[in-house]
Scaffold this active site. Structure first.
Site: not given
Ligand code: NDP
Length: 250
Positions: A158, A145
């Protein structure tokens, strides 16, 4: 140019956390190119199955596998499934993650444990497995991030989890010498998904929009375009790098 040269190599790609947000959109984009996608998720069967159905309806190949990446035995099962189903695994995209915001003086033990378990231990387990089992010529792509550069108040735990991912990216790239496997990280800025939008005040969202010279939030399309580059042949010579994708916020 020879069409055989132009055609992208079809890969087997595991995307953790691909039931929504950046992971789900990227899965659909890569499936349209003919890659086979394993949609990992931890909780929401309905969302994960909907992503698979959308991909299959468009003629793509995808299957979903539920595994909580913070449990190493479930990560092993996830890799077993991927390799048994598709015969090999070419790309690991470490995308699953959660966000919790607290000042360091206020953060409780449970929040620290949960953030580090999912955002740090999870990708460490998958990287360990990928280091042993990814095909020759494979790619590992980690989601960091841009907050690692911004160092925002309340983002402490985080940010620490993502800073650790950036360190692991560079170290694993060196450890994989001789295997022709690259390891890179993509570090988005604020991107309009549930992870970013949930629990934030309109005022904080407006402030973060203004913080980028391009004066908007990133979209899943913005981030998926760079993940597409990271997966495909154009990035073959990129290794051990962190690429920030954030409209210039840092
Ligand atoms: P979302 O919250 O939209 O999606 C997160 C996904 O991760 C979901 O599919 C969720 O599935 C899954 N997930 C959560 N916990 C687990 C777990 N323990 N094991 C397997 N799957 C899991 O997140 P984003 O798309 O926004 O983020 C994706 C990545 O990008 C992350 O690593 C985030 O830190 C990074 N990021 C995002 C930013 C943003 O502003 N959005 C900025 C910078 C980085 P389920 O609901 O079934 O658990």
């Amino acid at each position: 140019m020879n069409t055989a040269v132009q055609e992208k190599q079809k890969k087997v790609i595991l995307i953790t956390g691909a039931s929504r947000g950046i992971g789900a959109f990227t899965a659909s984009l890569l499936a349209q190119q003919g890659h086979s996608i394993i949609i990992n998720y931890a909780n929401n069967d309905q969302e994960a199955n909907a992503v698979v159905q959308r991909i299959q309806a468009n003629g793509g190949t995808a299957t979903a596998f539920k595994a909580n990446i913070s449990h190493s035995d479930e990560v092993t099962q996830l890799f077993d499934y991927a390799i048994q189903t598709y015969g090999r695994l070419d790309v690991l995209m470490n995308n699953a993650g959660i966000m919790r915001l607290n000042k360091i003086e206020d953060v409780d033990d449970e929040t620290i444990d949960q953030l580090l378990a999912i955002n740090l231990k999870g990708p460490l387990y998958t990287m360990r497995e990928a280091a042993k089992r990814l095909a020759h010529g494979g790619k590992i792509i980690n989601l960091s991030s841009s907050v690692v550069g911004m160092k925002l108040e309340t983002y402490g735990v985080y940010t620490a989890s993502k800073a650790a991912i950036e360190s692991l990216t560079a170290i694993l790239a060196k450890e994989l010498r001789g295997k022709n496997i690259t390891v890179n990280a993509i570090a988005p800025g604020p991107t309009a998904t549930a992870l970013f939008l949930e629990g934030k005040s309109d005022e904080l969202i407006a402030r973060l929009i203004q913080a980028a010279p391009l004066e908007r939030l990133g979209t899943v399309e913005d981030i998926a375009a760079v993940l597409d580059f990271a997966v495909n042949e154009g990035s073959n010579w990129v290794n051990a790098q962190i690429l920030r994708v954030n409209g210039g916020i840092v």
